[in-house]
Each structure stands twice: as C-alpha cells, then as structure tokens.
Design an enzyme around this catalytic site. Structure first.
Site, mmCIF file in Angstrom:
data_model
loop_
_atom_site.group_PDB
_atom_site.id
_atom_site.type_symbol
_atom_site.label_atom_id
_atom_site.label_comp_id
_atom_site.label_asym_id
_atom_site.label_seq_id
_atom_site.Cartn_x
_atom_site.Cartn_y
_atom_site.Cartn_z
ATOM 1 N N SER A 25 0.845 -1.192 0.000
ATOM 2 C CA SER A 25 0.000 0.000 0.000
ATOM 3 C C SER A 25 0.876 1.236 0.000
ATOM 4 O O SER A 25 1.982 1.226 0.537
ATOM 5 C CB SER A 25 -0.910 -0.004 1.233
ATOM 6 O OG SER A 25 -1.494 1.264 1.429
ATOM 7 N N ARG B 230 -21.513 -5.613 -46.869
ATOM 8 C CA ARG B 230 -20.452 -5.175 -45.960
ATOM 9 C C ARG B 230 -20.998 -3.998 -45.179
ATOM 10 O O ARG B 230 -21.709 -3.169 -45.731
ATOM 11 C CB ARG B 230 -19.170 -4.811 -46.711
ATOM 12 C CG ARG B 230 -18.445 -6.035 -47.277
ATOM 13 C CD ARG B 230 -17.326 -5.666 -48.233
ATOM 14 N NE ARG B 230 -16.359 -4.804 -47.596
ATOM 15 C CZ ARG B 230 -15.575 -3.965 -48.269
ATOM 16 N NH1 ARG B 230 -15.692 -3.851 -49.584
ATOM 17 N NH2 ARG B 230 -14.698 -3.222 -47.628
#
Length: 425
Positions: A279, A319
């Site tokens: 930490s 497409r």
C-alpha cells in the site's frame, strides 16, 4: 504496447499489438499474391516477401493514414507499393488485386487472435494441471461450506477446487472448439473479380479457379477455407465468447480467493512476490493483487464481447458501415486482457497458499451450524416416530460430506483426459 491503466498488460507481450496486426495484414496480401502466381494468373515476380517490408514503427504511420478511408488496409497497401517501387514492378502491380480491405483485415485479425488464443490454451493446460494437483492434495481437507455468504454444510477444499477446475475445463472445451477461417470474398462476397480474371485467362472452370485461390491462400496462412463471412460474424463472436468463458472461470476462482484471504477468514493466501500487494500509505497491507486484477478482467470482458454481438446483429448489406469497424478494438482488448488474466491465474494457482489450521479452527467454532441440516433430517415428520437417538451436535464435520469424494473423482477423470489429450500426462 503500453497500457498504463491496465496493470499487467506487459504479460501479453506483442500479442494482438498494432505492429503484429500490421504484419499479419502484409502476410495476408502476400499469401493471396502467391496463390495468384501458383494459379498462373500473376507472373512469378509478383511474389515478394511483403511482411519483411513492414517495421514496428510503421504502425503509427498507417494509423495516422487510416482515418481517410476508415481502415488501415489502404494506407498499408500504399506504403507497401511505395517500398516495392521500381525494384519489384510486378509485385507492386499485383498487390491487393481483387481483395477488399475487409478480406485483409478480417483475416489478419483471425491470425492474430489465433496466436493469442494459443497462449491462453497453454495457460489453461497449466491451470488444469495445477488445479488437479490441488484437488488431489486437499480432497480430504474439510472446511466450512458457505452459501449466500453464510456457513452452510461441511465441504472439502478438494471439492471447492474441483468446482474451480470444472469452470476451467469448460472454458478449455470452448477454446479447443474454435475454428480459424480465412476471409476472402472480394468486393461483395462473390469473388466476381477472380472468376472474371480466370475466365479471361481461358480457364475451363473459372469458378473452380477462384475457389482454389481461396484454398491456396488459406493453406499458406494455416487457416481454413470458408465461404465469405463479411456480414455473418459468428467466427469472431465465437472467439469473443470463448475468451469471456475463460475470464468467467478466472473471476470465479479469484472471487473465492479474495473472500477466503480476508484477515478474518485467512484460509487462503496469494503467492508472494517482491513489491506485490503493498500500500502507498499502510505498511501492514498485503493486498491480494493477483486476484484483484483477475477479477477486473472478468468484470470487463463481457462488455467487450457484447460489442461483438451487437456489431453482428447490426450487420447490413454485403459489408457493414460501422458495425464492422466497431469490432476491431474490443477484439484487441479482449484478447490481450484474457492472455494477461490467464497468466495471472496460472501464477495464482501454482503458488496458492492453503492454511489448513485456519480451516480447522473455523470448523471447530462452527460445527453446530455446519451440521444443522443433518440434525434437521433426524427430526420426525408429522405422524412419524422420533428416532432412537439424535445425531451428535459435536460430531466430526468430516462425517457429513455426502458424495464429495465421488464428485471429485469424476472431475479428476475429466481433467486427466484433457491433460492426456494435451500431452501433459
């Protein structure tokens, strides 16, 4: 690649990176030209090692030029033609003939995804082996079973690990079932241009020639020949789903580790490594970082796969404008993040620390609760006589494990079959 906001991304190396996809596109272009040469359509001089003309730094140049056409293929083709120059006129002239940008990019993504999935598959085998070992080592290690966060009935750590193993085996099944098709359809998925060209070259069966071009290209790339799937996106959706099944399995494991590593429980602990879990302000902390990062991948993966499903559902015409383009980055992110989570999960499982003493301590204090179901079974139903004796509330929890051992055996048999298939046994 650099991913400041995805700690651990370096574990994926260059898999699915921009430079890798760029080279894969060049390989697709090269394989197609080689097929044209082999069919006698293009001259021998058209076959040049295109991938060798692309460098890592080209990704930035191609990316900058992609906005104009909405695809990186067009600027890549321009770059390759420029580098072929006067030295290879046939190669420059035949480059990208009768392909469409989607053919090139889709097939390149299949190649890049295949390599990333292979890495995940290797990690899955390692995870199956690690979990099978954990199951065997702790098949008789009794611990408190928990449902809806509360003590339920006794289980074994072996059975819990077997549950983890099932999720990994299921994910491995999905990965092994994936197929890797080439995408070659031309402008609108008809292969009209190569058919027309073959006819002009006097081919007796122009359609057969065009289909053979697809087969040759697929074979060169190590992919399967397949009908065009420009707007039938199942090949990529299946990959996304298989990857998410992996992160689902990893998240399932990580959640248990995060829960059982809480200081007030302390039954499991992550493997330690220098600098891991610290930490910035609290020196006593040993945060379960691996499990945290694995869980992060499990939480983010489904949304990325959902983007692929949405794009598939929105496909239109021959497409698609937009849905196709929306697939690329989610696939890249999902592939890389799954590789990272897979590597982290393997490390977690191979170094997982089990505190059997804490498990015994929890059992000792919770025995009455853990055997409550057993006592309830001895209570007479209306109209029945009471049993001669009640179960001992202080009995050994190990005496109430049901079919746990048989269930473990079944999972181990499945794991052993997979490991034999993968050559690990």
């Amino acid at each position: 690649m650099t991913a400041l906001l995805w700690p651990g991304d370096a574990r994926a190396g260059d898999l699915l990176g921009d430079a890798v996809v760029l080279v894969a596109m060049a390989e697709v272009e090269q394989a197609w030209v080689e097929a044209l040469v082999a069919a006698g359509i293009a001259p021998p001089g058209a076959a040049v090692r295109l991938a060798e003309l692309v460098t890592d730094v080209d990704a930035e140049v191609v990316a900058a030029g992609a906005e104009g056409t909405g695809t990186p293929v067009v600027p890549l083709v321009a770059l390759l033609r420029e580098r072929l120059g006067e030295a290879h006129p046939d190669a420059a002239r035949w480059l990208h003939r009768w392909l469409t940008s989607q053919d090139v990019l889709d097939t390149a993504l299949v190649l890049a995804l295949r390599d990333a999935v292979q890495r995940v598959r290797e990690e899955l085998v390692a995870q199956v082996a690690a979990l099978a070992g954990l199951v065997r080592s702790h098949r008789t290690t009794v611990m408190a079973g928990r449902t809806l966060t509360q003590h339920a009935v006794p289980v074994t750590l072996g059975l819990k690990a077997a549950t983890w193993l099932v999720t990994v085996l299921d994910a491995a099944d999905g990965v092994r079932a994936l197929r890797w098709p080439v995408q070659l359809g031309g402008a609108a998925g008809t292969l009209a241009a190569p058919v027309e060209l073959a006819a002009r070259h006097g081919a007796a069966d122009p359609v057969a020639v065009a289909l053979d071009l697809v087969r040759r290209t697929a074979s060169t790339l190590g992919l399967e020949a397949a009908p065009p799937w420009h707007t039938a996106r199942a090949p990529l959706v299946r990959v996304a789903d298989a990857l998410v099944a992996c992160t689902d399995a990893y998240g399932r494991i990580a959640n248990d580790v995060l829960t059982l590593a809480r200081p007030e429980i302390g039954e499991l602990r992550e493997p330690s490594a220098p600098g891991r879990g610290g930490s910035s302000t609290m020196p006593q902390k040993a945060n379960p970082v691996l499990a945290t990062l694995i869980r992060r991948a499990a939480l983010s993966g489904p949304a990325l796969a959902a983007q692929l499903h949405l794009a598939a559902a929105e496909a239109v015409d021959e497409r698609s404008p937009g849905p196709w383009h929306a697939e690329w980055q989610p696939l890249q992110l999902l592939g890389r993040r799954t590789v990272v989570a897979a590597a982290q999960t393997t490390e977690l499982l191979t170094g997982l620390h089990v505190d059997t003493g804490r498990m015994r301590s929890t059992l000792a204090t919770a025995t009455a609760d853990l055997l409550a179901e057993r006592r309830s079974l001895a209570e007479p139903a209306p109209g029945e006589l009471a049993p001669d004796s009640d179960p001992d509330p202080d009995a050994d929890p190990a005496s109430y494990l049901g079919a746990a051992d048989a269930l473990v055996d079944a999972v181990l048999a499945r794991a052993d079959a997979v490991l034999r298939q993968e050559g690990e046994l």
